[in-house]
Write a protein that holds these residues in place. Structure first.
Motif, short mmCIF file in Angstrom:
data_model
loop_
_atom_site.label_atom_id
_atom_site.label_comp_id
_atom_site.label_asym_id
_atom_site.label_seq_id
_atom_site.Cartn_x
_atom_site.Cartn_y
_atom_site.Cartn_z
N ARG B 93 49.10 63.06 57.22
CA ARG B 93 50.44 63.07 57.79
C ARG B 93 51.45 62.46 56.80
O ARG B 93 52.54 62.99 56.61
CB ARG B 93 50.47 62.28 59.10
CG ARG B 93 51.78 62.38 59.88
CD ARG B 93 51.81 61.45 61.08
NE ARG B 93 51.81 60.04 60.71
CZ ARG B 93 52.89 59.37 60.30
NH1 ARG B 93 54.05 59.99 60.20
NH2 ARG B 93 52.81 58.10 59.96
N MET B 94 51.05 61.36 56.17
CA MET B 94 51.93 60.73 55.17
C MET B 94 52.19 61.68 54.00
O MET B 94 53.30 61.79 53.51
CB MET B 94 51.30 59.43 54.65
CG MET B 94 51.26 58.29 55.66
SD MET B 94 52.91 57.72 56.12
CE MET B 94 53.39 56.83 54.63
N ARG B 95 51.12 62.37 53.58
CA ARG B 95 51.27 63.29 52.45
C ARG B 95 52.20 64.44 52.78
O ARG B 95 52.88 64.98 51.91
CB ARG B 95 49.90 63.87 52.07
CG ARG B 95 49.06 62.94 51.21
CD ARG B 95 47.85 63.71 50.75
NE ARG B 95 46.96 62.90 49.94
CZ ARG B 95 45.65 62.81 50.14
NH1 ARG B 95 45.10 63.49 51.14
NH2 ARG B 95 44.90 62.08 49.36
N SER B 96 52.22 64.84 54.06
CA SER B 96 53.06 65.98 54.43
C SER B 96 54.54 65.63 54.26
O SER B 96 55.39 66.52 54.24
CB SER B 96 52.74 66.44 55.85
OG SER B 96 53.20 65.48 56.78
N ASN B 97 54.85 64.35 54.14
CA ASN B 97 56.24 63.93 53.92
C ASN B 97 56.59 63.79 52.45
O ASN B 97 57.72 63.49 52.10
CB ASN B 97 56.49 62.56 54.59
CG ASN B 97 56.43 62.67 56.10
OD1 ASN B 97 56.84 63.68 56.66
ND2 ASN B 97 55.90 61.64 56.75
N VAL B 98 55.56 63.93 51.60
CA VAL B 98 55.76 63.73 50.17
C VAL B 98 55.40 65.03 49.45
O VAL B 98 54.24 65.41 49.41
CB VAL B 98 54.85 62.58 49.65
CG1 VAL B 98 55.06 62.37 48.16
CG2 VAL B 98 55.15 61.28 50.41
N GLY B 99 56.39 65.72 48.92
CA GLY B 99 56.10 66.97 48.21
C GLY B 99 55.65 66.67 46.80
O GLY B 99 56.11 65.72 46.18
N MET B 100 54.71 67.50 46.30
CA MET B 100 54.28 67.26 44.92
C MET B 100 54.18 68.58 44.17
O MET B 100 53.69 69.57 44.69
CB MET B 100 52.93 66.55 44.89
CG MET B 100 52.45 66.27 43.48
SD MET B 100 51.54 64.72 43.39
CE MET B 100 51.34 64.51 41.64
#
Lengths: 223, 263
Positions: B93-100
């Motif tokens: 869920r946290m990663r879904s807020n951080v684009g890479m």
């Protein structure tokens, strides 16, 4: 031409076609059911096999080695005589399918594993960075690519599976091979019948091979 | 009372990370405020890429804390200082807020451009398929690839693939975008098209952390430049000042070697 055909007992074979037809249909049914079972079983095994959790991996590796390194015929017997003892009221057909799917699923698991390991970690990272869980990444990103990479070895394995269905004749399922044997017992025309049956298996496996190759090319063409 | 505007978008607090005996991040701390564009430069092996990868937990920090908009990433630090690893669903869920965006693009070769972009919004954020599609079209328009929507990645140039990768990351509507040497794998003539898209994003107010070798681009697009070496922040500040008047010997040497390679 007629002389050659009659030398090979073509007229006789023709007269027995309904018997072979019944056997052929059963061979098709067992092949199809075992293939589906083997692929699903292989897919079900590969996740836990690669989980890295020792208490899960060790029993699965033990199982895979066991079924890969003992004769399928023996496993069919064990399934046919053993499963009812466990209180499972299964038909001979089901016992045969379970034994075949169990062994070929183990082989397929190892093929899938090789395919999955061949996918670069960059693909994992791409998927995880988008917020996918490992499970979603595996299902949507890794497996579809892995399966495509291992279509040729999967094809090999499934051709072997088709041929292996002849072994269930040992538990009295009148599939193609046993239907032939029964015709031979009545007529004594062993050479003609076995040759004919071999030709039917050949036709079945090559047709399967061609279908698989067309499917593979279609899939590849999209990328 | 603190509002969400006061909380930094990214807060890195005394983060350590080693690979075996090699210490890659050595107690590094910095903030990225909302809408800020931070460029990280440094020699290879300085820890800059590792730092960036820690910001979405592709690398797991050994100690310290990383907060995205105030929420701890990967580990929750208890009052007594011990750490608890977050469950996988929470990390996702946290990663879904951080684009890479990666150096190697990492597009999914078995899916079309459209599917590459819509896949995660649909499967992770449960966005309606038609809506995800419409959004994919808008994003592709933005990166100048509207006509490529039904192509497969292998049929695109490196620069086009990287722009699709940016659109794919944006489709998740991230709070912050991370760029990991995104032009390093590109032919020189394809670099500009990717940098233009990034510049546009920066102008729109996207919070960005950029690891790059493109010194001129870092100078032009970033609000703040950070020089990392040995897993520590050596010097940071206004990009023009930092590049014109470096204070630390290490940055001086780095810039000197960098410029020498062009002369």
């Amino acid at each position: 031409m007629d002389a050659i055909l009659s030398f090979f007992g073509f007229g006789f074979i023709q007269s027995q076609l309904p018997r072979f037809w019944d056997g052929f249909q059963l061979t098709l049914a067992i092949s199809a059911a075992s293939m589906i079972g083997a692929v699903l079983w292989g897919l079900a095994l590969v996740g836990p096999r690669m989980s890295g959790v020792r208490t899960i991996v060790i029993p699965i590796v033990a199982y895979i080695e066991l079924v890969r390194n003992t004769p399928l015929l023996l496993q069919i017997y064990l399934s046919y005589f053993g499963l009812p003892l466990l209180g499972l009221p299964l038909s001979a057909f089901m016992c045969g399918v379970i034994a075949i799917a169990s062994q070929h699923g183990a082989f397929l698991c190892e093929i899938f594993r090789a395919g999955i390991q061949s996918i670069s970690r960059h693909q994992w990272e791409g998927a995880l960075a988008l917020g996918m869980t490992r499970r979603k990444a595996m299902r949507q990103v890794i497996l579809p690519q892995a399966v495509l990479k291992v279509v040729p070895p999967i094809g090999n394995q499934l051709v072997i599976l088709i041929k292996d269905t002849s072994l269930v004749s040992a538990i009295g399922i009148i599939e193609l091979t046993l239907s032939g044997k029964m015709v031979i017992e009545r007529s004594g025309a062993s050479f003609e019948v076995f040759l004919f049956i071999a030709a039917v298996y050949l036709l079945l496996t090559t047709t399967f091979g061609v279908v698989l190759r067309i499917a593979e090319n279609r899939l590849r063409a999209r990328q | 009372m603190s509002t969400s505007a006061d909380i930094p978008m990214v807060r890195v607090k005394d983060v350590y990370k080693s690979f075996g005996d090699l210490r890659v991040l050595d107690g590094i701390s910095f903030d990225v405020t909302r809408g800020e564009v931070l460029a990280i430069i440094g020699p290879s092996g300085s820890g800059k890429s590792t730092m960036l990868r820690c910001l979405n937990f592709l690398e797991e920090h050994d100690a310290g804390e990383i907060l995205i908009e105030g929420e701890p990433l990967g580990y929750r630090v208890r009052a007594d200082g011990s750490r608890v690893r977050e469950p996988e669903a929470e990390i996702a869920r946290m990663r879904s807020n951080v684009g890479m965006v990666f150096q190697s693009f990492n597009l999914f070769p078995h899916r079309s451009v459209r599917e590459n972009i819509t896949m995660a919004p649909v499967s992770v954020k449960h966005v309606d398929k038609a809506e995800a599609n419409a959004r994919a079209e808008v994003l592709l328009e933005k990166v100048g690839l509207a006509d490529k929507i039904d192509e497969y990645p292998s049929r695109l140039s490196g620069g086009q693939q990287q722009r699709v990768a940016i659109a794919r990351a944006l489709a998740m509507e991230p709070k912050v975008m991370l760029f990991d040497e995104v032009t390093s794998a590109l032919d020189p003539e394809l670099v500009a098209e990717v940098l233009t898209v990034m510049q546009q994003l920066a102008e729109e107010g996207m919070t960005m952390v950029i690891v790059t070798h493109e010194m001129q681009f870092a100078h032009d697009v970033s609000d703040r430049l950070m020089f990392i070496d040995g897993g520590k922040v050596i010097e940071e500040g206004n990009p023009a000042k930092l590049l014109a008047k470096p204070k630390s010997p290490r940055l001086k040497e780095f810039l000197h070697r960098f410029r020498a390679s062009f002369n």
